[in-house]
Design a protein around this motif. Structure first.
Motif, PDB file in Angstrom:
ATOM      1  N   THR A  20     -13.360  -4.143  14.004  1.00  0.00           N
ATOM      2  CA  THR A  20     -14.818  -4.300  14.027  1.00  0.00           C
ATOM      3  C   THR A  20     -15.368  -4.141  15.433  1.00  0.00           C
ATOM      4  O   THR A  20     -16.372  -3.450  15.657  1.00  0.00           O
ATOM      5  N   LEU A  21     -14.712  -4.771  16.408  1.00  0.00           N
ATOM      6  CA  LEU A  21     -15.172  -4.685  17.793  1.00  0.00           C
ATOM      7  C   LEU A  21     -15.045  -3.258  18.329  1.00  0.00           C
ATOM      8  O   LEU A  21     -15.926  -2.781  19.057  1.00  0.00           O
ATOM      9  N   VAL A  22     -13.957  -2.584  17.975  1.00  0.00           N
ATOM     10  CA  VAL A  22     -13.779  -1.189  18.399  1.00  0.00           C
ATOM     11  C   VAL A  22     -14.874  -0.313  17.789  1.00  0.00           C
ATOM     12  O   VAL A  22     -15.429   0.569  18.465  1.00  0.00           O
ATOM     13  N   THR A  23     -15.205  -0.571  16.532  1.00  0.00           N
ATOM     14  CA  THR A  23     -16.267   0.189  15.874  1.00  0.00           C
ATOM     15  C   THR A  23     -17.601   0.011  16.594  1.00  0.00           C
ATOM     16  O   THR A  23     -18.311   0.980  16.885  1.00  0.00           O
ATOM     17  N   ILE A  24     -17.936  -1.239  16.916  1.00  0.00           N
ATOM     18  CA  ILE A  24     -19.182  -1.517  17.628  1.00  0.00           C
ATOM     19  C   ILE A  24     -19.152  -0.869  19.014  1.00  0.00           C
ATOM     20  O   ILE A  24     -20.156  -0.315  19.482  1.00  0.00           O
ATOM     21  N   GLY A  25     -18.002  -0.915  19.666  1.00  0.00           N
ATOM     22  CA  GLY A  25     -17.872  -0.285  20.983  1.00  0.00           C
ATOM     23  C   GLY A  25     -18.072   1.216  20.911  1.00  0.00           C
ATOM     24  O   GLY A  25     -18.761   1.808  21.766  1.00  0.00           O
ATOM     25  N   LEU A  26     -17.486   1.847  19.887  1.00  0.00           N
ATOM     26  CA  LEU A  26     -17.652   3.289  19.727  1.00  0.00           C
ATOM     27  C   LEU A  26     -19.108   3.647  19.412  1.00  0.00           C
ATOM     28  O   LEU A  26     -19.633   4.644  19.920  1.00  0.00           O
ATOM     29  N   ILE A  27     -19.751   2.826  18.588  1.00  0.00           N
ATOM     30  CA  ILE A  27     -21.163   3.040  18.281  1.00  0.00           C
ATOM     31  C   ILE A  27     -21.998   2.976  19.564  1.00  0.00           C
ATOM     32  O   ILE A  27     -22.907   3.787  19.791  1.00  0.00           O
ATOM     33  N   THR A  28     -21.678   2.006  20.418  1.00  0.00           N
ATOM     34  CA  THR A  28     -22.398   1.860  21.681  1.00  0.00           C
ATOM     35  C   THR A  28     -22.220   3.090  22.562  1.00  0.00           C
ATOM     36  O   THR A  28     -23.182   3.612  23.138  1.00  0.00           O
ATOM     37  N   LEU A  29     -20.980   3.575  22.679  1.00  0.00           N
ATOM     38  CA  LEU A  29     -20.708   4.755  23.502  1.00  0.00           C
ATOM     39  C   LEU A  29     -21.402   6.001  22.940  1.00  0.00           C
ATOM     40  O   LEU A  29     -21.941   6.814  23.694  1.00  0.00           O
ATOM     41  N   ILE A  30     -21.376   6.147  21.617  1.00  0.00           N
ATOM     42  CA  ILE A  30     -22.049   7.285  20.986  1.00  0.00           C
ATOM     43  C   ILE A  30     -23.548   7.230  21.249  1.00  0.00           C
ATOM     44  O   ILE A  30     -24.193   8.247  21.528  1.00  0.00           O
ATOM     45  N   GLY A  60     -17.684  14.189  20.748  1.00  0.00           N
ATOM     46  CA  GLY A  60     -17.681  12.744  20.953  1.00  0.00           C
ATOM     47  C   GLY A  60     -17.479  11.992  19.646  1.00  0.00           C
ATOM     48  O   GLY A  60     -16.745  10.996  19.598  1.00  0.00           O
ATOM     49  N   LEU A  61     -18.122  12.471  18.569  1.00  0.00           N
ATOM     50  CA  LEU A  61     -17.948  11.848  17.255  1.00  0.00           C
ATOM     51  C   LEU A  61     -16.509  11.993  16.767  1.00  0.00           C
ATOM     52  O   LEU A  61     -15.908  11.023  16.296  1.00  0.00           O
ATOM     53  N   ALA A  62     -15.959  13.215  16.879  1.00  0.00           N
ATOM     54  CA  ALA A  62     -14.575  13.446  16.439  1.00  0.00           C
ATOM     55  C   ALA A  62     -13.597  12.601  17.250  1.00  0.00           C
ATOM     56  O   ALA A  62     -12.636  12.034  16.707  1.00  0.00           O
ATOM     57  N   LEU A  63     -13.842  12.496  18.560  1.00  0.00           N
ATOM     58  CA  LEU A  63     -12.971  11.681  19.406  1.00  0.00           C
ATOM     59  C   LEU A  63     -13.064  10.208  19.014  1.00  0.00           C
ATOM     60  O   LEU A  63     -12.049   9.505  18.969  1.00  0.00           O
ATOM     61  N   MET A  94     -19.822   7.839  11.009  1.00  0.00           N
ATOM     62  CA  MET A  94     -20.286   9.177  10.632  1.00  0.00           C
ATOM     63  C   MET A  94     -21.766   9.183  10.258  1.00  0.00           C
ATOM     64  O   MET A  94     -22.530  10.043  10.707  1.00  0.00           O
ATOM     65  N   LEU A  95     -22.183   8.210   9.432  1.00  0.00           N
ATOM     66  CA  LEU A  95     -23.580   8.188   9.012  1.00  0.00           C
ATOM     67  C   LEU A  95     -24.497   7.820  10.169  1.00  0.00           C
ATOM     68  O   LEU A  95     -25.585   8.383  10.307  1.00  0.00           O
ATOM     69  N   TYR A  96     -24.046   6.912  11.013  1.00  0.00           N
ATOM     70  CA  TYR A  96     -24.861   6.527  12.173  1.00  0.00           C
ATOM     71  C   TYR A  96     -25.024   7.709  13.138  1.00  0.00           C
ATOM     72  O   TYR A  96     -26.116   7.938  13.670  1.00  0.00           O
ATOM     73  N   ALA A  97     -23.947   8.459  13.354  1.00  0.00           N
ATOM     74  CA  ALA A  97     -24.018   9.631  14.235  1.00  0.00           C
ATOM     75  C   ALA A  97     -24.979  10.674  13.675  1.00  0.00           C
ATOM     76  O   ALA A  97     -25.724  11.312  14.416  1.00  0.00           O
ATOM     77  N   LEU A  98     -24.974  10.840  12.351  1.00  0.00           N
ATOM     78  CA  LEU A  98     -25.897  11.781  11.719  1.00  0.00           C
ATOM     79  C   LEU A  98     -27.338  11.330  11.926  1.00  0.00           C
ATOM     80  O   LEU A  98     -28.223  12.139  12.219  1.00  0.00           O
TER      81      LEU A  98
END
Length: 397
Positions: A20-30, A60-63, A94-98
């Motif tokens: 969960t924390l990694v997901t939030i971190g990736l969302i922040t970076l994106i 960035g999304l794929a990474l 994926m949906l957030y990046a879109l």
């Protein structure tokens, strides 16, 4: 109910917390990546740059997806425990990046991703009674994804449709996963509920981040722009000259010209009509100059230096190239007089203009020279410009 309780218990585990924390971190970076590229693109518009940035966002999304997958395997020691959590995390990203990036690269990733989970070489699916469900689920997923891509602005302003599209997106994905994995059909609802909670949390964090960035923008405007005239201020000028002096001093083949102007007899406007009129005169001069510089594509950048004095920086132009621009600025001011309370106020200005020279040891030398040229124009009867020591009346121009 047991599944929901098990889900809550799973969230309390350290490996689930890490994902969960990694997901939030990736969302922040994106988010930071998307906002940074968008801001740069606004100030440097270019079709090729836009394409490159979209490719960079897709990378960035794929990474991010690859990092999430690697993290999942590490925390689960190579097993597929809590795979539902991992799947929801990937769907969320994926949906957030879109929603955030709004480009065709992220759209294509969303449309192609089901075939990464469901390889085309898996011919056994063609013989399974579940295959029609796969086709239907993918068609629905494709439809809602494209609809989401084309109607993002409308969905953001309509919470019900926004949540409904998220729910359809989640149901479609979990139907695709159900085709290849053995779990009770009713559990799809529980998994979609968790996905919607994920999206709500991410959306909340994104809004708070956007508020922070907007607050930073407002602070940046307050620090770098003059409150009265709306153009860049003295602080912005001081920051700018530090960079441009070093750049153009090192590259002597590229010219740099500075123009300094002063409103003639500005004190008379304040003494005769009041300070509010003086403020209107300052705004009129600043807006007319800035508009003319932009419309004539001069690459000039204007600053309010202080009081009734303004400075214009011309990058890559000689004084000879800037002279007709100065005349155009003066003519624009003459052709658009200021009217207040039915009275026409004719505003005249004086200019000093000089170019960076090899003999200049610092920006101070350049500034003192243009300042002296400005006063030479004022001492010559005002309504004049002095270019490299040569004064010319605008009326004669």
């Amino acid at each position: 109910m047991n599944f929901i309780q098990n889900t809550i218990d799973d969230y309390m585990k350290i490996d689930s917390t890490i994902i969960t924390l990694v997901t939030i971190g990736l969302i922040t970076l994106i988010t930071i990546l998307a906002y940074s590229l968008e801001r740069y693109l606004v100030s440097h518009p270019s079709t090729y740059l836009k394409i490159f940035f979209h490719l960079l966002e897709g990378f960035g999304l794929a990474l991010g997806m690859a990092i999430l997958q690697k993290t999942f395997h590490i925390v689960n020691h190579g097993s597929i425990n809590n795979g539902w959590l991992y799947a929801n995390a990937q769907m969320t990203i994926m949906l957030y990046a879109l929603y955030l990036m709004r480009n065709r690269i992220t759209l294509m990733i969303n449309l192609v991703m089901p075939f990464v989970y469901h390889e085309a070489s898996n011919f056994q699916r063609l013989e399974s009674y579940k295959f029609p469900y796969f086709v239907i689920a993918y068609l629905v997923l494709m439809g809602v994804t494209i609809y989401f891509y084309l109607n993002q602005d409308k969905l953001i302003n309509n919470a019900r449709k926004y949540i409904l599209c998220q729910a359809i997106y989640g149901v479609s994905w979990w139907l695709l996963l159900w085709v290849d994995h053995n779990f009770e059909f009713y559990r799809i609802l529980d998994m979609v509920l968790v996905f919607l909670i994920y999206m709500a949390i991410i959306r909340y964090c994104e809004r708070k981040m956007q508020e922070t960035l907007n607050g930073y923008d407002h602070l940046k405007v307050a620090v770098n722009y003059d409150e009265l005239t709306g153009i860049r201020n003295r602080a912005s000028f001081d920051k700018t000259v530090k960079d441009i002096y070093q750049t153009y001093n090192d590259n002597t083949n590229v010219p740099l010209t500075i123009a300094m102007l002063d409103i003639d007899r500005f004190k008379k406007f304040n003494d005769t009509f009041g300070h509010s009129t003086g403020d209107n005169v300052l705004r009129h001069v600043a807006n007319t100059m800035e508009r003319t510089l932009f419309l004539k594509n001069t690459q000039g950048q204007i600053f309010r230096f202080g009081g009734e004095e303004f400075i214009i920086i011309f990058r890559g132009k000689t004084t000879q190239e800037c002279t007709p621009i100065i005349v155009d600025l003066k003519n624009s001011l003459t052709d658009s007089p200021l009217f207040l309370n039915g009275k026409q106020l004719d505003v005249n200005v004086s200019f000093g203009v000089t170019q960076l020279k090899d003999s200049d040891k610092s920006f101070k030398d350049l500034f003192e020279r243009v300042d002296s040229y400005l006063y030479q124009s004022k001492n010559s009867g005002r309504n004049s410009m002095t270019v490299e020591g040569q004064t010319t009346k605008f009326d004669n121009k």
